[in-house]
Design an enzyme around this catalytic site. Structure first.
Site, PDB file in Angstrom:
ATOM      1  N   GLY A   1       3.015  -8.109  -5.875  1.00  0.00           N
ATOM      2  CA  GLY A   1       3.411  -9.400  -5.342  1.00  0.00           C
ATOM      3  C   GLY A   1       3.600  -9.250  -3.840  1.00  0.00           C
TER       4      GLY A   1
ATOM      5  N   SER B   1       0.434  -2.182  -6.570  1.00  0.00           N
ATOM      6  CA  SER B   1       0.428  -3.015  -5.362  1.00  0.00           C
ATOM      7  C   SER B   1       1.755  -2.893  -4.602  1.00  0.00           C
ATOM      8  CB  SER B   1       0.117  -4.465  -5.747  1.00  0.00           C
ATOM      9  OG  SER B   1      -0.108  -5.275  -4.631  1.00  0.00           O
ATOM     10  N   ALA B   2       2.551  -3.954  -4.531  1.00  0.00           N
ATOM     11  CA  ALA B   2       3.836  -3.883  -3.823  1.00  0.00           C
ATOM     12  C   ALA B   2       4.734  -2.804  -4.415  1.00  0.00           C
ATOM     13  CB  ALA B   2       4.548  -5.237  -3.870  1.00  0.00           C
TER      14      ALA B   2
ATOM     15  N   HIS C   1      -5.000  -1.864  -2.181  1.00  0.00           N
ATOM     16  CA  HIS C   1      -6.068  -2.862  -2.066  1.00  0.00           C
ATOM     17  C   HIS C   1      -6.929  -2.602  -0.829  1.00  0.00           C
ATOM     18  CE1 HIS C   1      -3.761  -5.107  -5.056  1.00  0.00           C
ATOM     19  NE2 HIS C   1      -2.753  -5.197  -4.217  1.00  0.00           N
TER      20      HIS C   1
ATOM     21  N   GLU D   1      -9.276  -0.343  -4.974  1.00  0.00           N
ATOM     22  CA  GLU D   1      -8.996  -0.956  -6.270  1.00  0.00           C
ATOM     23  C   GLU D   1      -9.489  -0.084  -7.422  1.00  0.00           C
ATOM     24  OE1 GLU D   1      -6.869  -2.796  -5.302  1.00  0.00           O
ATOM     25  OE2 GLU D   1      -7.471  -4.891  -5.601  1.00  0.00           O
TER      26      GLU D   1
END
Length: 235
Positions: free
Chosen positions: A90, A122-123, A159, A194
């Site tokens: 997020g 991700s985050a 990413h 990714e």
């Protein structure tokens, strides 16, 4: 002994949420019945409950229960007692702000250091580095500090995208942004593409997945690291 899986993304192109990682996660969380999920990053602004439900559906495929950290009256105690922990993706600014406001950044760092199995995407991967300063996210809130867990001795750029030579986009590339970071900071940065992830066992960090990762060091040319490479501290 530290035991982390640090993934660039939760979902690869054409796949369902976490599906590409599930065989690995089944082994990673083998000793866990229930995963404590930290939903603070709130992708697209979804609620903590909605996010936790999404994660629950994915983990049910490997027979794991999920409970959101927001459901506990004492979040620090929940982290200390967790069998396994997952921090989802997020907005990293939102995530870090919430971890500090709930006074659990240091508690989470200690749990990870002590060997609680941890998954980040991700985050949730960004925060395993020394700081969150190489995130791609917009600063929509202002955290008390950019300092994060420091579970690995460098920073991440999840990413990570290579320049598209066919694109007419005239803005800065990810590589340019990381070079800007290195104009003021000496900390190495790993561009994680990714479908790639890091497997951390104690001080040993191995690049997993099918793609190379791009290592950026201050005043050096970027370096491509092959899958299976062991990552050092580059000090």
């Amino acid at each position: 002994m530290k035991n982390l899986l640090i993934a660039s993304t939760s979902t690869v192109h054409g796949g369902e949420y976490l599906d590409y990682l599930l065989p690995t996660l089944e082994n990673h969380f083998a000793s866990c019945n229930t995963i404590l999920f930290i939903p603070y990053a709130r992708p697209s602004g979804i609620s903590h409950d909605e996010y936790t439900e999404k994660v629950s559906v994915a983990f049910a495929k490997i027979n794991k229960k999920v409970k959101g950290l927001h459901e506990y009256e004492n979040p620090a105690e929940a982290i200390e007692n967790a069998e396994g922990i997952f921090t989802g993706g997020g907005n990293t600014f939102v995530l870090v702000t919430q971890l500090y406001e709930n006074k659990v950044m240091s508690v989470l760092a200690k749990a990870v250091e002590n060997g609680t199995p941890y998954l980040g995407t991700s985050a949730g991967s960004n925060i395993t580095g020394v700081s969150m300063q190489t995130t791609n996210d917009m600063p929509i809130v202002y955290p008390p500090s950019f300092e994060t867990l420091g579970a690995i001795p460098f920073n991440l750029n999840p990413h990570y995208l290579d320049p598209d030579l066919q694109s007419k986009h005239m803005g800065e590339t990810r590589e340019t942004r990381i070079k800007e970071f290195h104009a003021y900071n000496s900390l190495p940065v790993l561009g994680l593409r990714e479908g790639s992830w890091l497997d951390v066992k104690g001080s040993k960090i191995i690049l997993k997945g099918e793609l190379t990762a791009r290592l950026f060091q201050q005043n050096k040319s970027p370096q491509e690291l092959e899958p299976g490479a062991e990552l050092g501290d580059w000090s």
